[in-house]
Structures are given as C-alpha cells and as structure tokens.
Scaffold this active site. Structure first.
Site, PDB file in Angstrom:
ATOM      1  N   ASP A  17       0.873  -1.159   0.000  1.00 36.24           N
ATOM      2  CA  ASP A  17       0.000   0.000   0.000  1.00 36.24           C
ATOM      3  C   ASP A  17       0.923   1.225   0.000  1.00 36.24           C
ATOM      4  OD1 ASP A  17      -2.384   1.627   0.445  1.00 36.24           O
ATOM      5  OD2 ASP A  17      -1.665   1.822   2.509  1.00 36.24           O
ATOM      6  N   ASP A  19      -0.147   5.250   0.810  1.00 41.47           N
ATOM      7  CA  ASP A  19      -0.418   6.246   1.843  1.00 41.47           C
ATOM      8  C   ASP A  19      -0.625   5.577   3.195  1.00 41.47           C
ATOM      9  OD1 ASP A  19      -0.293   8.255  -0.056  1.00 41.47           O
ATOM     10  OD2 ASP A  19      -2.442   8.197  -0.463  1.00 41.47           O
TER      11      ASP A  19
END
Length: 228
Positions: A17, A19
C-alpha cells in the site's frame, strides 16, 4: 495463531500500500478532504472517516448523494493535485532502504490513489517506483475487494500464496486476505484485525520483509508481533 498462506519455496513478491504505509500523507489527506467538505457545507470529520474506508465516488454517494458525483470528483482531484505540487510529504523511516534493496520485478504498489499522484509524491521523497503500480483507475473494484492485489500479482506473474502484502488500513488488510495472501500490518499502535503479523513501524518490519523475499524463515526483529 492465524495461519499464513502456504509458502512453496518459489519466488516471492511484496505488494505495498502507499499512503500510510510508505508515505506519511495523513495530514495531507485530512486537509484535502476538509477543504472539499467545507465547500459543500459538510462536516469535515465525518466525511474524512467515510473517505478512509471507501474510494472517492463511494464516499460521495454516502456523504453527498444529491450532488453530481463527477463534479465532486473533479473538485477533489484539483485539490489533491495541488497538494501533490505544494504539500509537505515524507517517506516513513525505513522506506528508502527497503525499496532500494528489493529486486526489480519482485514488488509492486497497490493504491486507492492515482498513479500520477503517487509518482509525484515518490519523486518528492526520493523513493523508487516499481514496474507494476495498480491504482484506482486500474480496477473497477477497490479495496477491500481482492481485485487490486490480485491484479498486481497477475501483472508480476506471481501466485497469491507467494505474495506478502504490507498495509496499514483495515480495508487494505481485508483486500490482501481475500486475495489469499500473507498480510503484515505496519504503522499502527495496535494490530489491524486479520493481519498475520504486526509491526509498530515500517522500519521495524524492513528486515523481515527482505527475509520473506529471500528465504523461507524470516527472522522476527524486536517490535514485531505474531497475531494470535
């Protein structure tokens, strides 16, 4: 103990991932959504809580169902693009060391954001961009659907059981689990429900992530937790 998917001894891959996992963008995201919400006379905190769990069009459907979703999206995009140009971003401790140590073709980014923003943030923080980047425009179903992580694995030529997902958010964790992958959580004070292992910070997970890619028995550094 929560069992991890079987590890076959084949080549392994890491799917990140972005952010909250590699890039610290919480303040930026909160400010963007606050500005957007205030334009529509909505409670910024309530809007942000919905935005944390859904993609933008789904957020609009919940918080502003009577508004033109495409107009809402266009305004949000303007705010986000401006933030990429002018906001302050930092990579989490350990991210540069980790990404630069991974072999090309062995890792990917899987994000609910858009590729041009990810590239802009990575350029500003000095992080390398991998060959495979699955963004919001690449899939019809976003996290927590398994589709984003399954697409990343397919593009890498990897089997789900040979993939390690690194996440910080519940929707991303569920996405990785539903894809049949090993999921480790980072950058949260407590383990997100479902993760196979939890690390307080990304930095504490670096050694184990690299060990996962290179060998069958990763060493657990101080600060990691195997979820019972």
């Amino acid at each position: 103990m929560i069992s991890e998917p079987g590890q076959s001894g084949a080549m392994r891959y890491v799917l990140f991932d972005v952010d909250g996992t590699l890039i610290d963008a919480v303040d930026n995201q909160r400010l963007v959504w606050r500005t957007w919400a205030e334009r529509y006379g909505l409670d910024p905190d309530e809007v942000y809580q919905v935005a944390l769990r859904t993609r933008p069009v789904e957020t609009f459907a919940q918080v502003a169902p009577d508004r033109d979703a495409q107009k809402c999206l266009a305004e949000l995009h303007e705010l986000e693009d401006e933030d990429v140009r002018t906001g302050t971003y930092t990579a989490f401790d350990g991210a540069p060391e980790l990404l630069n140590a991974l072999r090309p073709g062995a890792w990917a980014l899987v994000t609910s954001n858009y590729e041009h923003r990810v590239r802009g943030r990575f350029a500003r923080t000095g992080l390398p961009v991998p060959e495979v980047l699955v963004d919001a425009a690449a899939v019809e179903e976003g996290k927590p659907s398994p589709v984003p992580y399954l697409q990343a694995a397919a593009r890498l030529g990897a089997r789900p059981e040979d993939c390690l997902v690194i996440e910080d958010a519940p929707s991303g964790v569920q996405s990785g689990l539903r894809a049949g992958m090993t999921v480790w959580g980072v950058n949260t004070p407590a383990a997100v429900d479902g993760v196979h292992r939890h690390f307080d910070t990304l930095h504490e997970a670096v050694r184990d992530i690299l060990a996962f890619v290179s060998g069958p028995h990763p060493h657990r550094p101080e600060g990691s937790t195997t979820v019972q």
